[in-house]
Design an enzyme around this catalytic site. Structure first.
Site, PDB file in Angstrom:
ATOM      1  N   ASP A  48       8.300  -4.845   9.924  1.00  0.00           N
ATOM      2  CA  ASP A  48       9.515  -4.808  10.733  1.00  0.00           C
ATOM      3  C   ASP A  48       9.827  -6.157  11.385  1.00  0.00           C
ATOM      4  OD1 ASP A  48       7.064  -4.064  12.085  1.00  0.00           O
ATOM      5  OD2 ASP A  48       8.238  -3.889  13.908  1.00  0.00           O
ATOM      6  N   ASP A  60       0.827  -1.212   0.000  1.00  0.00           N
ATOM      7  CA  ASP A  60       0.000   0.000   0.000  1.00  0.00           C
ATOM      8  C   ASP A  60       0.863   1.266   0.000  1.00  0.00           C
ATOM      9  OD1 ASP A  60      -2.528  -0.968  -0.195  1.00  0.00           O
ATOM     10  OD2 ASP A  60      -3.116  -0.602   1.881  1.00  0.00           O
ATOM     11  N   ASP A 105      -6.509  -6.485  14.344  1.00  0.00           N
ATOM     12  CA  ASP A 105      -6.049  -7.794  14.782  1.00  0.00           C
ATOM     13  C   ASP A 105      -6.743  -8.224  16.067  1.00  0.00           C
ATOM     14  OD1 ASP A 105      -4.850  -5.787  16.219  1.00  0.00           O
ATOM     15  OD2 ASP A 105      -2.823  -6.244  15.562  1.00  0.00           O
ATOM     16  N   ASP A 140       4.179  -8.256   9.918  1.00  0.00           N
ATOM     17  CA  ASP A 140       4.312  -6.832   9.631  1.00  0.00           C
ATOM     18  C   ASP A 140       5.698  -6.541   9.078  1.00  0.00           C
ATOM     19  OD1 ASP A 140       1.745  -6.369  10.415  1.00  0.00           O
ATOM     20  OD2 ASP A 140       2.252  -5.575  12.394  1.00  0.00           O
TER      21      ASP A 140
END
Length: 495
Positions: free
Chosen positions: A158, A101, A248, A156
């Site tokens: 990181d 995105d 989440d 994610d």
């Protein structure tokens, strides 16, 4: 009028103390369970079921889709893709989807890395949307619509999962009632500063407590990354919901209230990165507070309609509204000045209420800090004086966090549910343009610091000392974050 304000302040104070007492006792119960279950039974089951890497039989392994949602992550996107491509799993059953995105140079970096791995035979592709409808939740929903896996592993930007992540997690899903699975998280930059160490400890405590919650079959809160979802579970729940900024947690609540089970594997650890700037941290925690409080109230009625034993229901309420409790601590800070001015603490109720509150804080602080060090895997040699001082500073940091959650709760009350801001991690936080909410939170920190200074002065003048420890601790906690704000400002000017 003053009598009414005095009565109201005392009533709220005692309600928060009672609420805090119930929370502490429930958490202590789970903490004791966690101590007995350092290595969970399900983790042992995974180790006994997982086959050696050389096993040539693949018919027992289901197809898996690895989902990598990213948004302007140029600093870490290449590392993330490389880590995903190193996952050991039968190649014909594994696909990797980079859900991009981004609106900056991240896309070019990701495309080049995807092409490089695809040329080496890895089933990997980049998926880019025309718009960002639904933010991260919408990105994930779009991704699963184009996937072929029976299970989704989500990381994610990181995160760096261990190479055997899938080999240790997928066998758990032989239990057909298991809807999702959460694994442990470590932090590469946890020792950069006290701020990063605090975050690692605070989230380490959450992980340590989750061991006890999962062992006891109680509701738990999902971290969202380094987890695996069963496709039929996600489809049954309608996927991630963009109506909350903690999509989440929302999906995890819906799964558990929908009769799906979860598992927690603390010994399977993916590495991540923490925010290193106070602005990135406060924006992240305001968003978390807003989303967690919204999710708690959103699912409260559904939880009450579920049939469950009293103890499990109490744990569910405690977990779902722990963010409300943290926000209510800021209400105590606001009440400390009128309480000091109007109430002499001569009555047995207020006197014992104050003693109970500080006693509970000490008990909770020691339990929390111990669980935090265990959960974050700190192996420092014991030093009693240093550990006590660090524990005090650790506890004091929850007071600024109470302000962030209070602000998030107020925004949630006024219907601000979708204001999503990406959290810059590591040193990336020094060079980003921070959203306007950061200035509001910073102004609140300044006002709260001087408000508590005034409360200490009034207490000293009136020889009404009961709440001075609270206000001094407020000054310590808020003083630290204000100092870090000044420090970050100077670092930013030099970069």
């Amino acid at each position: 009028m003053l009598a009414l304000l005095s009565w109201f302040s005392q009533a709220v104070f005692l309600v928060v103390v009672i609420y805090f007492a119930v929370y502490v006792l429930l958490e202590l119960r789970v903490f004791l369970i966690s101590q007995k279950v350092e290595r969970r039974k399900l983790t042992e089951l995974v180790h006994s079921m997982a086959k050696a890497e050389s096993d040539s039989e693949t018919e027992h392994w289901p197809p898996v889709s690895v989902l990598l949602p990213i948004r302007n992550e140029s600093e870490v996107v290449e590392r993330l893709i490389d880590a995903a491509c190193r996952l050991r799993y039968p190649g014909e059953l594994l696909e990797i989807l980079v859900l991009d995105d981004s609106s900056d140079g991240t896309t070019e970096l990701a495309c080049a890395r995807v092409d490089q791995h695809a040329a080496q035979g890895v089933d990997i592709r980049l998926v880019k949307r025309r718009n960002r409808n639904g933010f991260k939740a919408g990105n994930l929903v779009n991704g699963i619509q184009q996937s072929r896996g029976e299970f989704f592993a989500v990381f994610d930007a990181d995160f760096v999962p261990p190479t055997d992540f899938l080999l240790k997690t997928i066998p758990c899903f032989k239990d057909s009632t298991l809807g999702f699975l959460q694994t442990g998280i470590g932090y590469e930059n946890r020792d950069v500063s006290f701020l990063t160490r605090f975050q690692a400890m605070e989230m380490g405590h959450q992980q340590y407590v989750t061991v006890g919650l999962s062992e006891d079959g109680d509701m738990a809160s999902l971290s969202g990354s380094s987890c695996v979802w069963r496709k039929t579970c996600v489809d049954a729940l309608g996927g991630w919901n963009a109506s909350t900024v903690t999509e989440d947690v929302d999906l995890g609540y819906r799964a558990q209230l929908g009769e799906w089970n979860y598992a927690y594997l603390r010994d399977v650890v993916s590495m991540s990165t923490l925010p290193e700037t106070i602005s990135a941290y406060r924006i992240q925690r305001e968003r978390w507070g807003r989303g967690l409080i919204h999710s708690g109230f959103k699912h409260f009625k559904h939880m009450l309609q579920q049939r469950m034993p009293l103890m499990k229901r109490m744990h569910a309420i405690s977990m779902m509204f722990s963010s409300v409790l943290l926000a209510s601590i800021f209400v105590l800070i606001l009440l400390s000045l009128p309480l000091t001015y109007l109430v002499r603490f001569d009555g047995a109720g207020m006197r014992w209420g104050a003693f109970a509150f500080f006693g509970l804080v000490v008990l909770w602080g020691l339990e929390n800090a111990f669980g935090a060090r265990k959960g974050a895997r700190f192996n420092d040699k014991p030093n009693v004086l240093k550990d006590l001082w660090e524990t005090y500073l650790y506890v004091s940091m929850f007071l600024p966090m109470a302000w962030y959650y209070f602000a998030g709760g107020v925004r949630a009350l006024f219907g601000v549910h979708g204001d999503f801001h990406r959290t810059p991690k590591g040193k990336d936080g020094y060079g980003v343009i921070v959203p306007g909410i950061n200035s509001v939170l910073l102004a609140g920190e300044i006002l709260t610091f001087f408000y508590s200074v005034a409360a200490v002065w009034v207490a000293w003048q009136r020889a009404n000392y009961f709440l001075i420890p609270l206000n001094i601790t407020v000054c310590v906690g808020f003083g630290m974050v204000l100092f870090w704000s000044w420090q970050d400002r100077h670092v930013y000017r030099r970069t």
